[in-house]
Design a protein around this motif. Structure first.
Motif, mmCIF file in Angstrom:
data_model
loop_
_atom_site.group_PDB
_atom_site.id
_atom_site.type_symbol
_atom_site.label_atom_id
_atom_site.label_comp_id
_atom_site.label_asym_id
_atom_site.label_seq_id
_atom_site.Cartn_x
_atom_site.Cartn_y
_atom_site.Cartn_z
ATOM 1 N N ILE A 1 2.860 6.485 7.305
ATOM 2 C CA ILE A 1 2.496 6.136 8.678
ATOM 3 C C ILE A 1 3.420 6.819 9.680
ATOM 4 O O ILE A 1 2.966 7.346 10.690
ATOM 5 C CB ILE A 1 2.479 4.606 8.861
ATOM 6 N N GLY A 2 4.724 6.820 9.420
ATOM 7 C CA GLY A 2 5.674 7.442 10.345
ATOM 8 C C GLY A 2 5.421 8.928 10.524
ATOM 9 O O GLY A 2 5.239 9.399 11.662
ATOM 10 N N PRO A 3 5.410 9.707 9.441
ATOM 11 C CA PRO A 3 5.130 11.140 9.602
ATOM 12 C C PRO A 3 3.751 11.425 10.183
ATOM 13 O O PRO A 3 3.579 12.372 10.957
ATOM 14 C CB PRO A 3 5.234 11.687 8.176
ATOM 15 N N LEU A 4 2.774 10.607 9.845
ATOM 16 C CA LEU A 4 1.434 10.793 10.393
ATOM 17 C C LEU A 4 1.435 10.581 11.900
ATOM 18 O O LEU A 4 0.820 11.365 12.647
ATOM 19 C CB LEU A 4 0.446 9.836 9.718
ATOM 20 N N PHE B 1 0.838 -1.186 0.000
ATOM 21 C CA PHE B 1 0.000 0.000 0.000
ATOM 22 C C PHE B 1 0.880 1.246 0.000
ATOM 23 O O PHE B 1 1.840 1.324 0.759
ATOM 24 C CB PHE B 1 -0.915 0.003 1.218
ATOM 25 N N PRO B 2 0.565 2.231 -0.802
ATOM 26 C CA PRO B 2 1.381 3.450 -0.802
ATOM 27 C C PRO B 2 1.257 4.238 0.496
ATOM 28 O O PRO B 2 2.126 5.022 0.818
ATOM 29 C CB PRO B 2 0.841 4.246 -1.989
ATOM 30 N N CYS B 3 0.200 4.020 1.247
ATOM 31 C CA CYS B 3 0.025 4.780 2.490
ATOM 32 C C CYS B 3 0.983 4.309 3.575
ATOM 33 O O CYS B 3 1.125 4.976 4.603
ATOM 34 C CB CYS B 3 -1.416 4.701 2.973
ATOM 35 N N ASP B 4 1.657 3.158 3.373
ATOM 36 C CA ASP B 4 2.627 2.692 4.370
ATOM 37 C C ASP B 4 3.760 3.697 4.554
ATOM 38 O O ASP B 4 4.337 3.791 5.639
ATOM 39 C CB ASP B 4 3.209 1.335 3.956
#
Length: 86
Positions: free
Chosen positions: A58-61, A52-55
């Motif tokens: 996750i860190g910055p979020l 998934f590109p959203c992986d």
């Protein structure tokens, strides 16, 4: 596995299929083959599925969410101190 057990098992299977027509047995074998093909296609699609590109976000979020939560708690603490501290 003993030879007697194997012969008894073969006899039980033969008894199981004795009351079923050849057409029903072929239909069942076709269904089993179709299910096997569907499972193979599913396994193939799961292994070929890209990450998934959203992986990558996750860190910055998580860091941003932590900073916002910290600022909110700090602001609540300051308001509490102002109200009750004097």
């Amino acid at each position: 596995m003993s030879r007697f057990y194997v012969e008894e098992l073969e006899h039980d299977v033969a008894d199981l299929y004795s009351g079923i027509s050849d057409e029903a047995i072929m239909d069942q074998q076709e269904q089993i083959a179709r299910i096997g093909r569907a499972q193979d296609e599913l396994r193939k699609s799961v292994t070929e599925q890209p990450d998934f590109p959203c992986d990558a976000f996750i860190g910055p979020l998580a860091a941003t969410s932590g900073m916002i939560a910290g600022a909110a708690l700090f602001g609540a603490g300051m308001a509490f101190a102002k109200v009750f501290g004097g």
